[in-house]
Motif scaffolding. Structure first.
Motif, PDB file in Angstrom:
ATOM      1  N   ALA A  68       0.859  -1.184   0.000  1.00  0.00           N
ATOM      2  CA  ALA A  68       0.000   0.000   0.000  1.00  0.00           C
ATOM      3  C   ALA A  68       0.896   1.234   0.000  1.00  0.00           C
ATOM      4  N   ILE A  69       0.714   2.091  -0.983  1.00  0.00           N
ATOM      5  CA  ILE A  69       1.471   3.351  -1.011  1.00  0.00           C
ATOM      6  C   ILE A  69       0.544   4.488  -1.448  1.00  0.00           C
ATOM      7  N   HIS A  70       1.011   5.710  -1.224  1.00  0.00           N
ATOM      8  CA  HIS A  70       0.241   6.884  -1.616  1.00  0.00           C
ATOM      9  C   HIS A  70       0.150   6.991  -3.136  1.00  0.00           C
ATOM     10  N   GLN A  71      -0.990   7.497  -3.588  1.00  0.00           N
ATOM     11  CA  GLN A  71      -1.212   7.779  -5.001  1.00  0.00           C
ATOM     12  C   GLN A  71      -1.644   9.230  -5.156  1.00  0.00           C
ATOM     13  N   MET A  72      -1.375   9.794  -6.342  1.00  0.00           N
ATOM     14  CA  MET A  72      -1.827  11.148  -6.644  1.00  0.00           C
ATOM     15  C   MET A  72      -1.776  11.325  -8.166  1.00  0.00           C
ATOM     16  N   HIS A  73      -2.704  10.622  -8.869  1.00  0.00           N
ATOM     17  CA  HIS A  73      -2.618  10.678 -10.332  1.00  0.00           C
ATOM     18  C   HIS A  73      -3.971  10.436 -10.983  1.00  0.00           C
ATOM     19  N   ARG A  74      -4.058  10.981 -12.197  1.00  0.00           N
ATOM     20  CA  ARG A  74      -5.201  10.722 -13.075  1.00  0.00           C
ATOM     21  C   ARG A  74      -4.726  10.215 -14.446  1.00  0.00           C
ATOM     22  N   ASP A  75      -3.437  10.355 -14.719  1.00  0.00           N
ATOM     23  CA  ASP A  75      -2.834   9.832 -15.943  1.00  0.00           C
ATOM     24  C   ASP A  75      -2.253   8.450 -15.668  1.00  0.00           C
ATOM     25  N   ILE A  76      -2.197   7.606 -16.705  1.00  0.00           N
ATOM     26  CA  ILE A  76      -1.679   6.254 -16.532  1.00  0.00           C
ATOM     27  C   ILE A  76      -0.879   5.810 -17.752  1.00  0.00           C
ATOM     28  N   VAL A  77      -0.086   4.755 -17.564  1.00  0.00           N
ATOM     29  CA  VAL A  77       0.507   4.001 -18.662  1.00  0.00           C
ATOM     30  C   VAL A  77      -0.504   2.904 -19.011  1.00  0.00           C
ATOM     31  N   PHE A  78      -0.960   2.893 -20.254  1.00  0.00           N
ATOM     32  CA  PHE A  78      -2.074   2.009 -20.615  1.00  0.00           C
ATOM     33  C   PHE A  78      -1.677   0.550 -20.780  1.00  0.00           C
ATOM     34  N   SER A  79      -0.431   0.288 -21.160  1.00  0.00           N
ATOM     35  CA  SER A  79      -0.025  -1.094 -21.395  1.00  0.00           C
ATOM     36  C   SER A  79       1.407  -1.303 -20.953  1.00  0.00           C
ATOM     37  N   LEU A  80       1.756  -2.541 -20.695  1.00  0.00           N
ATOM     38  CA  LEU A  80       3.101  -2.889 -20.250  1.00  0.00           C
ATOM     39  C   LEU A  80       4.087  -2.631 -21.389  1.00  0.00           C
ATOM     40  N   PRO A  81       5.137  -1.829 -21.164  1.00  0.00           N
ATOM     41  CA  PRO A  81       6.115  -1.592 -22.226  1.00  0.00           C
ATOM     42  C   PRO A  81       6.810  -2.887 -22.652  1.00  0.00           C
ATOM     43  N   PRO A  82       7.262  -2.973 -23.881  1.00  0.00           N
ATOM     44  CA  PRO A  82       7.926  -4.183 -24.371  1.00  0.00           C
ATOM     45  C   PRO A  82       9.113  -4.582 -23.494  1.00  0.00           C
ATOM     46  N   GLY A  83       9.164  -5.837 -23.105  1.00  0.00           N
ATOM     47  CA  GLY A  83      10.283  -6.352 -22.331  1.00  0.00           C
ATOM     48  C   GLY A  83      10.193  -6.136 -20.839  1.00  0.00           C
ATOM     49  N   ALA A  84       9.182  -5.394 -20.384  1.00  0.00           N
ATOM     50  CA  ALA A  84       9.061  -5.096 -18.958  1.00  0.00           C
ATOM     51  C   ALA A  84       8.232  -6.156 -18.243  1.00  0.00           C
ATOM     52  N   VAL A  85       8.533  -6.366 -16.963  1.00  0.00           N
ATOM     53  CA  VAL A  85       7.795  -7.298 -16.107  1.00  0.00           C
ATOM     54  C   VAL A  85       6.838  -6.489 -15.234  1.00  0.00           C
ATOM     55  N   GLN A  86       5.581  -6.918 -15.160  1.00  0.00           N
ATOM     56  CA  GLN A  86       4.602  -6.238 -14.311  1.00  0.00           C
ATOM     57  C   GLN A  86       4.811  -6.642 -12.855  1.00  0.00           C
ATOM     58  N   LEU A  87       4.788  -5.651 -11.949  1.00  0.00           N
ATOM     59  CA  LEU A  87       4.988  -5.910 -10.522  1.00  0.00           C
ATOM     60  C   LEU A  87       3.722  -5.738  -9.700  1.00  0.00           C
ATOM     61  N   ALA A  88       2.833  -4.850 -10.142  1.00  0.00           N
ATOM     62  CA  ALA A  88       1.662  -4.533  -9.322  1.00  0.00           C
ATOM     63  C   ALA A  88       0.543  -3.977 -10.185  1.00  0.00           C
ATOM     64  N   ARG A  89      -0.693  -4.071  -9.647  1.00  0.00           N
ATOM     65  CA  ARG A  89      -1.853  -3.523 -10.343  1.00  0.00           C
ATOM     66  C   ARG A  89      -2.892  -3.077  -9.322  1.00  0.00           C
ATOM     67  N   THR A  90      -3.791  -2.199  -9.746  1.00  0.00           N
ATOM     68  CA  THR A  90      -5.012  -1.894  -9.010  1.00  0.00           C
ATOM     69  C   THR A  90      -6.167  -1.914 -10.014  1.00  0.00           C
ATOM     70  N   ASP A  91      -7.387  -1.883  -9.512  1.00  0.00           N
ATOM     71  CA  ASP A  91      -8.540  -1.880 -10.409  1.00  0.00           C
ATOM     72  C   ASP A  91      -8.594  -0.599 -11.242  1.00  0.00           C
ATOM     73  N   VAL A  92      -8.101   0.493 -10.688  1.00  0.00           N
ATOM     74  CA  VAL A  92      -8.136   1.774 -11.389  1.00  0.00           C
ATOM     75  C   VAL A  92      -6.985   1.887 -12.396  1.00  0.00           C
ATOM     76  N   CYS A  93      -5.872   1.239 -12.101  1.00  0.00           N
ATOM     77  CA  CYS A  93      -4.672   1.378 -12.927  1.00  0.00           C
ATOM     78  C   CYS A  93      -3.924   0.041 -12.977  1.00  0.00           C
ATOM     79  N   PRO A  94      -4.072  -0.737 -14.059  1.00  0.00           N
ATOM     80  CA  PRO A  94      -3.443  -2.056 -14.130  1.00  0.00           C
ATOM     81  C   PRO A  94      -1.905  -2.024 -14.154  1.00  0.00           C
ATOM     82  N   VAL A  95      -1.320  -1.001 -14.777  1.00  0.00           N
ATOM     83  CA  VAL A  95       0.144  -0.942 -14.869  1.00  0.00           C
ATOM     84  C   VAL A  95       0.665  -0.037 -13.760  1.00  0.00           C
TER      85      VAL A  95
END
Length: 255
Positions: free
Chosen positions: A160-187
Motif C-alpha cells: 500500500a502506497i500513496h497515489q496522486m494521479h489521473r494519468d496512466i501508462v495504458f499497457s506494459l512496455p515491451p520487455g518489462a515485467v509487471q509488478l503490481a496492479r489496481t482496479d483503477v490502474c493495471p500498470v
C-alpha cells in the motif's frame, strides 16, 4: 579478508516539479523529499547504514533548466520524480526528458527509476501509450495487488502506497515485467533487471504531504468534494513507501 568495498551509487534525481509550499519549506525540493525517503530506507536496513555509504545524490531541475541534465557517463542511475504535469504533453522540457530517458535506457549502463510522472515518462520512452484515465483519480494510500515478481522485489505480500494521479501508462512496455496492479490502474509498477524499475504511486509521500496537496487541489477546483473526502479518509493509513525505497536500493546495486 574484509568484504570488498563497493562505492556509493551515483544517483541523479531529475526534479520534474516544485513541491507545494509546506513541503518546499521543509525539504527544499523533490530532491530533498527523496533524500528523506532514502535516509529512512537506509535506517531500516539490517544493520542500518548511512545514506552516504550507499548513494551519492545530485539534484537536477529539468523543468526550468534544459541544460541541467547530468552527463550519463558521470552517473550510475537516474530517478525521475512526480509532477503535476502530464507525461504525454509535448512541452519542450517534457520532450527533452523523454529523449534523455530513452538515451539512458538505450545506453545500457545508466539505470532508471520512475515515480508517478516519472513512471509515465519511462513508459512513453519505451513506446507505451500514456494518457488520461477514464476511471478518474487514484488518491491517497491505496492497496495494490502484487504479482509474484512484485512480492519478491518489494519483499512484502501486500503493498500500500500513496497515489496522486489521473494519468496512466495504458499497457506494459515491451520487455518489462509487471509488478503490481489496481482496479483503477493495471500498470502500477514495472521492472527490467539491472535496467529499470518504476511505480505509479508515491513512496516518498507522507500523510502531511498528501493532505496539503489534496487541500490545495480541492480549493483549486481540481478535485471534487467527494474525491477529496475519499482521499482524506485514507491519508493516515499505513503505507509501504520505505519498503519500495529498499527495493530501489536493491535494484541500484543488482549485479
Amino acid at each position: 579478508m574484509g568484504s570488498e568495498y563497493i562505492p556509493p551509487v551515483r544517483l541523479a534525481i531529475l526534479e520534474a516539479d516544485t513541491p507545494v509550499p509546506g513541503v518546499k519549506a521543509k525539504y527544499g525540493s523533490y530532491g530533498g523529499v527523496f533524500t528523506h525517503l532514502f535516509e529512512r530506507a537506509c535506517a531500516s536496513l539490517s544493520p542500518p547504514q548511512p545514506l552516504s555509504s550507499l548513494l551519492e545524490l545530485s539534484y537536477h531541475d529539468v523543468v526550468n533548466d534544459l541544460n541541467s541534465y547530468p552527463d550519463p557517463k558521470a552517473i550510475d542511475a537516474i530517478l525521475i520524480s512526480g509532477s503535476k504535469h502530464s507525461a504525454y504533453e509535448d512541452d519542450e522540457w517534457i520532450v527533452r526528458l523523454v529523449e534523455y530517458t530513452r538515451q539512458c535506457l538505450e545506453g545500457g549502463r545508466v539505470r532508471v527509476i520512475g515515480v508517478c510522472f516519472g513512471h509515465q515518462i519511462v513508459g512513453r520512452a519505451m513506446g507505451a501509450e500514456v494518457g488520461k484515465n477514464v476511471l478518474g483519480w487514484e488518491l491517497s494510500v491505496t492497496e495494490h495487488e502484487l504479482t509474484n515478481e512484485g512480492k519478491k522485489l518489494f519483499g512484502v505480500e501486500k503493498l500500500a502506497i500513496h497515489q496522486m494521479h489521473r494519468d496512466i501508462v495504458f499497457s506494459l512496455p515491451p520487455g518489462a515485467v509487471q509488478l503490481a496492479r489496481t482496479d483503477v490502474c493495471p500498470v502500477q509498477a514495472i521492472y527490467i533487471p539491472k535496467r529499470v524499475i518504476t511505480v505509479q504511486g508515491h513512496p516518498e509521500f507522507t500523510a502531511d504531504m498528501v493532505r496539503e496537496i489534496l487541500e490545495m487541489r480541492r480549493y483549486g477546483g481540481i478535485l471534487s468534494e467527494n474525491v477529496f473526502e475519499d482521499g482524506m479518509r485514507r491519508v493516515n493509513n499505513k503505507h509501504d513507501g520505505v519498503a519500495v525505497a529498499r527495493a530501489f536500493l536493491r535494484f541500484l546495486r543488482e549485479y
